[in-house]
Design a protein around this motif. Structure first.
Motif, short mmCIF file in Angstrom:
data_model
loop_
_atom_site.label_atom_id
_atom_site.label_comp_id
_atom_site.label_asym_id
_atom_site.label_seq_id
_atom_site.Cartn_x
_atom_site.Cartn_y
_atom_site.Cartn_z
N ALA A 268 -40.84 -5.92 37.16
CA ALA A 268 -41.10 -5.13 38.37
C ALA A 268 -39.94 -5.27 39.36
CB ALA A 268 -42.41 -5.55 39.02
N GLU A 269 -39.42 -6.49 39.50
CA GLU A 269 -38.27 -6.70 40.40
C GLU A 269 -37.03 -5.99 39.89
OE1 GLU A 269 -37.72 -10.90 41.04
OE2 GLU A 269 -39.80 -11.13 41.73
N GLU A 270 -36.79 -6.08 38.59
CA GLU A 270 -35.61 -5.44 38.00
C GLU A 270 -35.68 -3.92 38.10
OE1 GLU A 270 -32.72 -6.94 36.57
OE2 GLU A 270 -33.57 -8.61 37.69
N LEU A 271 -36.87 -3.36 37.97
CA LEU A 271 -37.03 -1.90 38.04
C LEU A 271 -36.79 -1.35 39.44
CD1 LEU A 271 -40.20 -1.39 35.85
CD2 LEU A 271 -37.98 -0.32 35.45
N GLY A 272 -37.15 -2.10 40.45
CA GLY A 272 -37.09 -1.60 41.82
C GLY A 272 -38.36 -0.83 42.13
N ASP A 273 -38.33 0.01 43.14
CA ASP A 273 -39.53 0.72 43.60
C ASP A 273 -40.03 1.70 42.54
OD1 ASP A 273 -39.45 -0.60 46.03
OD2 ASP A 273 -38.26 0.97 47.00
N VAL A 274 -41.22 1.44 42.03
CA VAL A 274 -41.82 2.28 40.99
C VAL A 274 -42.40 3.54 41.65
CG1 VAL A 274 -43.66 2.43 39.26
CG2 VAL A 274 -42.29 0.36 39.45
N VAL A 275 -42.05 4.70 41.08
CA VAL A 275 -42.51 5.98 41.63
C VAL A 275 -43.48 6.71 40.70
CG1 VAL A 275 -40.49 6.32 43.11
CG2 VAL A 275 -40.45 7.18 40.76
N ALA B 282 -45.11 4.40 30.11
CA ALA B 282 -43.77 4.29 30.68
C ALA B 282 -43.86 4.06 32.18
CB ALA B 282 -42.96 5.56 30.39
N VAL B 283 -42.80 3.55 32.72
CA VAL B 283 -42.72 3.33 34.16
C VAL B 283 -41.37 3.86 34.63
CG1 VAL B 283 -41.89 0.96 33.90
CG2 VAL B 283 -43.04 1.61 35.98
N GLU B 284 -41.40 4.61 35.73
CA GLU B 284 -40.17 5.15 36.32
C GLU B 284 -40.02 4.61 37.71
OE1 GLU B 284 -39.70 9.42 36.19
OE2 GLU B 284 -40.70 9.52 34.24
N SER B 285 -38.79 4.22 38.03
CA SER B 285 -38.50 3.72 39.37
C SER B 285 -37.32 4.50 39.93
CB SER B 285 -38.16 2.23 39.31
OG SER B 285 -36.88 2.04 38.72
N VAL B 286 -36.95 4.17 41.15
CA VAL B 286 -35.80 4.83 41.75
C VAL B 286 -34.51 4.45 41.03
CG1 VAL B 286 -36.86 5.12 44.03
CG2 VAL B 286 -35.62 3.02 43.52
N LYS B 287 -34.53 3.32 40.32
CA LYS B 287 -33.34 2.84 39.61
C LYS B 287 -33.29 3.24 38.14
CE LYS B 287 -32.51 -1.60 40.27
NZ LYS B 287 -32.64 -3.03 40.62
N SER B 288 -34.45 3.26 37.46
CA SER B 288 -34.44 3.50 36.01
C SER B 288 -35.83 3.84 35.49
CB SER B 288 -33.92 2.26 35.28
OG SER B 288 -34.81 1.18 35.45
N ALA B 289 -35.90 4.04 34.20
CA ALA B 289 -37.18 4.28 33.52
C ALA B 289 -37.24 3.38 32.30
CB ALA B 289 -37.31 5.74 33.11
N GLU C 28 -52.47 7.06 41.34
CA GLU C 28 -52.45 7.40 42.77
C GLU C 28 -51.41 6.59 43.54
OE1 GLU C 28 -54.71 9.51 44.59
OE2 GLU C 28 -55.34 10.27 42.62
N LYS C 29 -51.28 5.30 43.18
CA LYS C 29 -50.39 4.39 43.90
C LYS C 29 -49.52 3.61 42.91
CE LYS C 29 -53.89 3.69 47.45
NZ LYS C 29 -54.83 2.72 48.03
N PRO C 30 -48.50 4.26 42.34
CA PRO C 30 -47.67 3.57 41.35
C PRO C 30 -46.96 2.33 41.91
CG PRO C 30 -46.73 5.72 41.90
CD PRO C 30 -48.06 5.63 42.58
N GLY C 31 -46.73 2.30 43.21
CA GLY C 31 -46.07 1.15 43.84
C GLY C 31 -46.88 -0.13 43.75
N ASN D 271 -45.36 -2.83 41.80
CA ASN D 271 -44.34 -3.66 42.43
C ASN D 271 -44.97 -4.78 43.26
OD1 ASN D 271 -42.73 -0.70 42.68
ND2 ASN D 271 -41.57 -2.44 41.90
N LEU D 272 -46.07 -4.46 43.91
CA LEU D 272 -46.71 -5.42 44.80
C LEU D 272 -47.39 -6.55 44.05
CD1 LEU D 272 -48.32 -2.91 47.32
CD2 LEU D 272 -46.21 -4.23 47.61
#
Length: 175
Positions: free
Chosen positions: A73-80, A99-106, A126-129, A132-133
């Motif tokens: 989760a930390e390596e991915l950054g903010d998950v969108v 799959a998971v997509e973030s602002v940095k990668s997928a 509804e709340k992919p973030g 991260n939390l």
């Protein structure tokens, strides 16, 4: 899977918990009384993959919960966006289940063991973030991905995974 109240309080406000447990007679009007009780922990045995997924198995190793690690989760950054697995899907160890997509990668989310998906975490739609939390929280509001049923092959796959200490060493070597 349940998270203990004490653990939630420790994380949310550690100074309040320690003050209340040290001297429970010192309370302000908003604080509820503390009552001692015991409960059996539902947390099973957690293991990790080299692809940064985790799985908790219950004590009788018939069901579990899958998610991604805090490290991932930390390596991915903010998950969108989180693509969740299909309910009822039967998968083998290493098969993509989402799959998971973030602002940095997928990245794909792979099944750590052979299993059948029995429930998915709709909160993540509804709340992919949330991932991260609390990526390793398997409670109602946590960032877990899916719940699964496990057969004999799944238990064999589970035994080959890393425990928390081995995973910590593994992720330490990735920096």
């Amino acid at each position: 899977m349940a998270t203990s109240v004490a653990r939630c309080l420790r994380a949310a406000c550690p100074s309040t918990l320690s003050r209340l447990t040290r001297n429970p007679s010192v309370r302000t009007s908003w604080q509820p009384s503390i009552r001692a009780f015991s409960a059996t922990s539902f947390r099973g045995i957690r293991k990790y993959t080299k692809d940064h997924e985790w799985i908790d198995l219950n004590a009788d190793k018939t069901s579990g919960v899958i998610g991604i690690s805090e490290y991932a989760a930390e390596e991915l950054g903010d998950v969108v966006y989180v693509e969740l697995p299909e309910d009822g899907k039967v998968v083998g160890a290493g098969d993509a289940i989402g799959a998971v997509e973030s602002v940095k990668s997928a990245a794909d989310i792979n099944a750590p063991i052979s299993c059948k998906v029995t429930a998915i975490n709709m909160v993540l739609e509804e709340k992919p973030g949330t991932i991260n939390l609390v990526p390793e929280d398997d409670s109602h509001g946590g960032g877990w991905i899916c719940k699964v049923s496990v057969d004999e092959q799944g238990v064999k796959d589970f035994e080959a995974l890393m425990d928390a200490e081995a995973y910590k060493v593994f992720t330490g070597s990735e920096h």
